[in-house]
Design a protein around this motif. Sequence first.
Motif, PDB file in Angstrom:
ATOM      1  N   ALA A  36       0.849  -1.194   0.000  1.00 12.27           N
ATOM      2  CA  ALA A  36       0.000   0.000   0.000  1.00 12.27           C
ATOM      3  C   ALA A  36       0.883   1.242   0.000  1.00 12.27           C
ATOM      4  O   ALA A  36       2.041   1.184   0.424  1.00 12.27           O
ATOM      5  CB  ALA A  36      -0.897  -0.007   1.236  1.00 12.27           C
ATOM      6  N   PRO A  37       0.349   2.367  -0.459  1.00 13.48           N
ATOM      7  CA  PRO A  37       1.122   3.614  -0.365  1.00 13.48           C
ATOM      8  C   PRO A  37       1.439   3.929   1.092  1.00 13.48           C
ATOM      9  O   PRO A  37       0.661   3.608   1.995  1.00 13.48           O
ATOM     10  CB  PRO A  37       0.193   4.673  -0.957  1.00 13.48           C
ATOM     11  N   LEU A  38       2.584   4.560   1.308  1.00 15.16           N
ATOM     12  CA  LEU A  38       2.970   4.938   2.663  1.00 15.16           C
ATOM     13  C   LEU A  38       1.923   5.858   3.279  1.00 15.16           C
ATOM     14  O   LEU A  38       1.606   5.750   4.459  1.00 15.16           O
ATOM     15  CB  LEU A  38       4.341   5.627   2.643  1.00 15.16           C
ATOM     16  N   VAL A  39       1.361   6.742   2.475  1.00 13.19           N
ATOM     17  CA  VAL A  39       0.295   7.637   2.913  1.00 13.19           C
ATOM     18  C   VAL A  39      -0.917   7.367   2.029  1.00 13.19           C
ATOM     19  O   VAL A  39      -0.819   7.459   0.810  1.00 13.19           O
ATOM     20  CB  VAL A  39       0.742   9.113   2.803  1.00 13.19           C
ATOM     21  N   PRO A  40      -2.049   7.010   2.612  1.00 13.86           N
ATOM     22  CA  PRO A  40      -3.222   6.700   1.795  1.00 13.86           C
ATOM     23  C   PRO A  40      -3.730   7.915   1.018  1.00 13.86           C
ATOM     24  O   PRO A  40      -3.457   9.055   1.376  1.00 13.86           O
ATOM     25  CB  PRO A  40      -4.263   6.217   2.810  1.00 13.86           C
ATOM     26  N   ASN A  41      -4.470   7.653  -0.040  1.00 14.16           N
ATOM     27  CA  ASN A  41      -4.978   8.724  -0.900  1.00 14.16           C
ATOM     28  C   ASN A  41      -5.927   9.672  -0.175  1.00 14.16           C
ATOM     29  O   ASN A  41      -6.064  10.824  -0.551  1.00 14.16           O
ATOM     30  CB  ASN A  41      -5.674   8.132  -2.126  1.00 14.16           C
ATOM     31  N   ASP A  42      -6.600   9.197   0.864  1.00 14.98           N
ATOM     32  CA  ASP A  42      -7.543  10.058   1.579  1.00 14.98           C
ATOM     33  C   ASP A  42      -6.877  10.841   2.720  1.00 14.98           C
ATOM     34  O   ASP A  42      -7.557  11.501   3.496  1.00 14.98           O
ATOM     35  CB  ASP A  42      -8.723   9.247   2.102  1.00 14.98           C
ATOM     36  N   ALA A  43      -5.547  10.795   2.809  1.00 10.54           N
ATOM     37  CA  ALA A  43      -4.826  11.535   3.851  1.00 10.54           C
ATOM     38  C   ALA A  43      -4.893  13.031   3.554  1.00 10.54           C
ATOM     39  O   ALA A  43      -5.226  13.456   2.450  1.00 10.54           O
ATOM     40  CB  ALA A  43      -3.380  11.075   3.909  1.00 10.54           C
ATOM     41  N   SER A  44      -4.529  13.820   4.548  1.00  9.79           N
ATOM     42  CA  SER A  44      -4.550  15.277   4.387  1.00  9.79           C
ATOM     43  C   SER A  44      -3.491  15.710   3.370  1.00  9.79           C
ATOM     44  O   SER A  44      -2.525  14.996   3.100  1.00  9.79           O
ATOM     45  CB  SER A  44      -4.279  15.965   5.724  1.00  9.79           C
ATOM     46  N   TYR A  45      -3.703  16.895   2.843  1.00 11.74           N
ATOM     47  CA  TYR A  45      -2.777  17.442   1.858  1.00 11.74           C
ATOM     48  C   TYR A  45      -1.361  17.503   2.423  1.00 11.74           C
ATOM     49  O   TYR A  45      -0.395  17.160   1.742  1.00 11.74           O
ATOM     50  CB  TYR A  45      -3.243  18.835   1.427  1.00 11.74           C
ATOM     51  N   LEU A  46      -1.215  17.908   3.671  1.00  9.14           N
ATOM     52  CA  LEU A  46       0.102  18.052   4.275  1.00  9.14           C
ATOM     53  C   LEU A  46       0.825  16.712   4.356  1.00  9.14           C
ATOM     54  O   LEU A  46       2.007  16.603   4.022  1.00  9.14           O
ATOM     55  CB  LEU A  46      -0.017  18.690   5.662  1.00  9.14           C
ATOM     56  N   ARG A  47       0.121  15.668   4.786  1.00 14.02           N
ATOM     57  CA  ARG A  47       0.753  14.337   4.872  1.00 14.02           C
ATOM     58  C   ARG A  47       1.157  13.826   3.490  1.00 14.02           C
ATOM     59  O   ARG A  47       2.225  13.242   3.326  1.00 14.02           O
ATOM     60  CB  ARG A  47      -0.174  13.333   5.549  1.00 14.02           C
ATOM     61  N   LYS A  48       0.312  14.054   2.476  1.00 20.48           N
ATOM     62  CA  LYS A  48       0.655  13.619   1.118  1.00 20.48           C
ATOM     63  C   LYS A  48       1.869  14.387   0.594  1.00 20.48           C
ATOM     64  O   LYS A  48       2.751  13.805  -0.033  1.00 20.48           O
ATOM     65  CB  LYS A  48      -0.538  13.787   0.175  1.00 20.48           C
ATOM     66  N   ARG A  49       1.902  15.667   0.891  1.00 17.21           N
ATOM     67  CA  ARG A  49       3.045  16.470   0.443  1.00 17.21           C
ATOM     68  C   ARG A  49       4.331  16.037   1.143  1.00 17.21           C
ATOM     69  O   ARG A  49       5.391  15.950   0.529  1.00 17.21           O
ATOM     70  CB  ARG A  49       2.762  17.946   0.704  1.00 17.21           C
ATOM     71  N   MET A  50       4.242  15.748   2.437  1.00 16.29           N
ATOM     72  CA  MET A  50       5.416  15.269   3.173  1.00 16.29           C
ATOM     73  C   MET A  50       5.917  13.954   2.580  1.00 16.29           C
ATOM     74  O   MET A  50       7.120  13.764   2.402  1.00 16.29           O
ATOM     75  CB  MET A  50       5.069  15.100   4.658  1.00 16.29           C
ATOM     76  N   ALA A  51       5.003  13.059   2.266  1.00 14.28           N
ATOM     77  CA  ALA A  51       5.390  11.764   1.696  1.00 14.28           C
ATOM     78  C   ALA A  51       6.014  11.944   0.318  1.00 14.28           C
ATOM     79  O   ALA A  51       6.979  11.253  -0.033  1.00 14.28           O
ATOM     80  CB  ALA A  51       4.175  10.842   1.619  1.00 14.28           C
ATOM     81  N   ARG A  52       5.496  12.865  -0.472  1.00 13.05           N
ATOM     82  CA  ARG A  52       6.051  13.099  -1.808  1.00 13.05           C
ATOM     83  C   ARG A  52       7.484  13.629  -1.717  1.00 13.05           C
ATOM     84  O   ARG A  52       8.379  13.174  -2.421  1.00 13.05           O
ATOM     85  CB  ARG A  52       5.166  14.067  -2.588  1.00 13.05           C
ATOM     86  N   HIS A  53       7.715  14.592  -0.822  1.00  6.31           N
ATOM     87  CA  HIS A  53       9.068  15.133  -0.651  1.00  6.31           C
ATOM     88  C   HIS A  53      10.014  14.089  -0.065  1.00  6.31           C
ATOM     89  O   HIS A  53      11.187  14.028  -0.438  1.00  6.31           O
ATOM     90  CB  HIS A  53       9.041  16.396   0.206  1.00  6.31           C
ATOM     91  N   LEU A  54       9.508  13.289   0.826  1.00  4.78           N
ATOM     92  CA  LEU A  54      10.314  12.210   1.386  1.00  4.78           C
ATOM     93  C   LEU A  54      10.730  11.231   0.287  1.00  4.78           C
ATOM     94  O   LEU A  54      11.888  10.820   0.207  1.00  4.78           O
ATOM     95  CB  LEU A  54       9.510  11.499   2.480  1.00  4.78           C
ATOM     96  N   ALA A  55       9.794  10.888  -0.591  1.00  5.51           N
ATOM     97  CA  ALA A  55      10.114  10.000  -1.717  1.00  5.51           C
ATOM     98  C   ALA A  55      11.150  10.641  -2.641  1.00  5.51           C
ATOM     99  O   ALA A  55      12.051   9.956  -3.139  1.00  5.51           O
ATOM    100  CB  ALA A  55       8.843   9.661  -2.496  1.00  5.51           C
ATOM    101  N   ASP A  56      11.050  11.946  -2.861  1.00  4.47           N
ATOM    102  CA  ASP A  56      12.039  12.638  -3.695  1.00  4.47           C
ATOM    103  C   ASP A  56      13.434  12.547  -3.089  1.00  4.47           C
ATOM    104  O   ASP A  56      14.416  12.316  -3.798  1.00  4.47           O
ATOM    105  CB  ASP A  56      11.663  14.110  -3.890  1.00  4.47           C
ATOM    106  N   HIS A  57      13.536  12.714  -1.774  1.00  2.00           N
ATOM    107  CA  HIS A  57      14.835  12.614  -1.107  1.00  2.00           C
ATOM    108  C   HIS A  57      15.383  11.191  -1.187  1.00  2.00           C
ATOM    109  O   HIS A  57      16.579  10.998  -1.409  1.00  2.00           O
ATOM    110  CB  HIS A  57      14.739  13.060   0.355  1.00  2.00           C
ATOM    111  N   VAL A  58      14.526  10.215  -1.006  1.00  3.02           N
ATOM    112  CA  VAL A  58      14.962   8.824  -1.123  1.00  3.02           C
ATOM    113  C   VAL A  58      15.416   8.556  -2.555  1.00  3.02           C
ATOM    114  O   VAL A  58      16.444   7.914  -2.785  1.00  3.02           O
ATOM    115  CB  VAL A  58      13.838   7.855  -0.700  1.00  3.02           C
ATOM    116  N   GLN A  59      14.672   9.068  -3.526  1.00  3.60           N
ATOM    117  CA  GLN A  59      15.030   8.876  -4.932  1.00  3.60           C
ATOM    118  C   GLN A  59      16.402   9.472  -5.232  1.00  3.60           C
ATOM    119  O   GLN A  59      17.191   8.883  -5.966  1.00  3.60           O
ATOM    120  CB  GLN A  59      13.974   9.503  -5.835  1.00  3.60           C
ATOM    121  N   ASP A  60      16.713  10.632  -4.671  1.00  2.00           N
ATOM    122  CA  ASP A  60      18.032  11.231  -4.875  1.00  2.00           C
ATOM    123  C   ASP A  60      19.135  10.291  -4.403  1.00  2.00           C
ATOM    124  O   ASP A  60      20.167  10.169  -5.053  1.00  2.00           O
ATOM    125  CB  ASP A  60      18.148  12.566  -4.132  1.00  2.00           C
TER     126      ASP A  60
END
Length: 160
Positions: free
Chosen positions: A75-99
């Motif tokens: 499953a996604p680390l943050v579900p699709n129905d999570a708040s905007y802030l949690r989704k944004r945090m997860a997206r930036h976290l994924a970007d850092h991991v990707q780097d």
Amino acid sequence: MSTTAQRWTIIALVALHVLLVAAYTLPQQFVPTRLGAWAQVLVRPLFHQEWHLFSPDPPICSCELEVAMNGRHIAPLVPNDASYLRKRMARHLADHVQDGITNGSTTPAPILQEAIRSMARDIARDSDGLTYRLVEQCATDPVRPGIREERITTLTFTSP
């Protein structure tokens, strides 16, 4: 200096400024090489801010962190129905991991591991059976950016 000389000096400085700004902004094929070099040296410090504000390059890959319990139920680390802030945090976290992945390591930095574990606490509190992976959707052909190749990298974590 007389007022006429001052006036012509100001007009000459303004004309020089306009000429250099035009040489800086026009395509290179319209500007003589020497004038273009002078424009770069004199105008760049005044105007170029390296913000990439007006036309940033879109990323080639979009990425997302996923979690699996005991190797099943991915499953996604943050579900699709999570708040905007949690989704944004997860997206930036994924970007850092990707780097870090692009540098050849499948082990995220300790601070990133801590952040990922913290975001996964609601999925399985204090469970050691969680595994994490980075899922990248990458455009392989710039002409057809909608066609994407999926890359999955299993992340290795150090002990907490």
